[in-house]
Design a protein around this motif. Structure first.
Motif: not given
Length: 316
Positions: A153-154, A160-162, A186-189
């Motif tokens: 999930i990003g 908010v999940p987008r 996009s997916f990130s940390i």
């Protein structure tokens, strides 16, 4: 071949699938859970938040027109006439169809009761349990109920999940974006603090592989920000006319303090071209360094080599 006018096509595009099934094929509509519906013929086709997705075929859309063409196999004129003819005798709107639909939401797959298969899959690829646990705990990762895919999930800046992307966990090569995904998020940390350096990867698994290598080397794996590009970035033939990847543009907008970017893109021709393009485009505004994996095609290959993991190739 029947003829339809542009006006008829435009009218047909306005009808969403849930409304179409509620009015004209109620026997085909099955309530699944919450605001999610499915169809009696295809139980892997889910309808929610103004969108539909046929998970077993990895296709989706918004309108009833999309559904009739992609799922039912109708031609465009046949589908338009099917909708337009029905709409001419449209019944009063039922109360449950009057509720506004949030078009901005993702059509995320339902969560499985546990994450066992997903964890086993990622662990088998060398990803450290600390990173897997962090992603599950922060809502960035879970296992889907159907097909047991890993769901990455990003989020936007408000949490908010987008964006969502699926990765198969059962030995078969499968990677798809979730219906309704916005590649800007996009997916990130994030880093533990306001760091000014960003590490860039092609996929979420490459990102987690790099973090695992950092952890195993005794370094703080959350020292810097890390971002996945949600796939291969393809610049224009004339690189100078290209725009940066959407996810990178959004991330730099959300975190303007970042002044250096480290590229960890793949060791193949598309990856090398993407790295070259990003360096040319962004070098005037920030420091960009290219650090591809030292061995293997990508960061996960390099991690498996370092850990001496031998995996059978994923089936197509």
């Amino acid at each position: 071949m029947p003829y339809v006018t542009p006006e008829q096509i435009e009218r047909a595009k306005q009808m969403d699938l849930l409304t179409y099934l509620q009015y004209y094929e109620p026997h085909e509509l099955v309530h699944f859970s919450g605001n999610v519906y499915t169809t009696r013929t295809h139980d892997s086709l889910k309808i929610s938040n103004g969108k539909w997705c046929w998970w077993s075929r990895s296709i989706g859309g918004r309108s009833a027109l999309d559904y009739l063409i992609k799922v039912r196999g109708m031609t465009l004129p046949e589908a338009v006439l099917q909708i337009d003819g029905q709409a001419a005798i449209m019944l009063p709107v039922p109360p449950n169809a009057q509720e506004p639909i949030n078009q901005g939401n993702l059509l995320l797959p339902e969560k499985n009761k546990n994450n066992d298969r997903m964890i086993a899959y990622l662990s088998g690829r060398g990803i450290h349990s600390d990173l897997i646990d962090y992603c599950i705990r922060t809502g960035r990762l879970y296992e889907s109920r159907e097909y047991h895919n890993a769901v990455f999930i990003g989020f936007d800046r408000q949490g908010v999940p987008r964006y969502g992307t699926l990765r198969g966990t059962c030995g078969r090569r499968f990677a798809r974006d979730v219906c309704g995904s916005d590649k800007h998020y996009s997916f990130s940390i994030p880093s533990r603090s306001e760091r000014q350096r960003l590490h860039l990867f092609e996929s979420a698994i490459d990102l987690l592989s790099y973090g695992t290598l950092e952890l195993l080397s005794g370094r703080n794996w959350r020292q810097d920000c890390c971002l996945s590009l949600a796939g291969i970035y393809r610049p224009k033939k004339n690189i100078e006319e290209s725009t940066p990847p959407a996810a990178l543009v959004q991330y730099l907008k959300d975190f303007p303090s970042i002044d250096s970017i480290v590229l960890h893109l793949d060791n193949d021709a598309p990856g090398r071209l993407a790295a070259k393009a990003i360096k040319i485009i962004l070098s005037p505004t920030c420091t960009v360094s290219d650090e591809p994996p030292k061995r293997g095609k990508d960061c996960n290959d390099y991690l498996k080599i370092a850990l001496k993991i031998r995996q059978p190739p994923e089936r197509e």
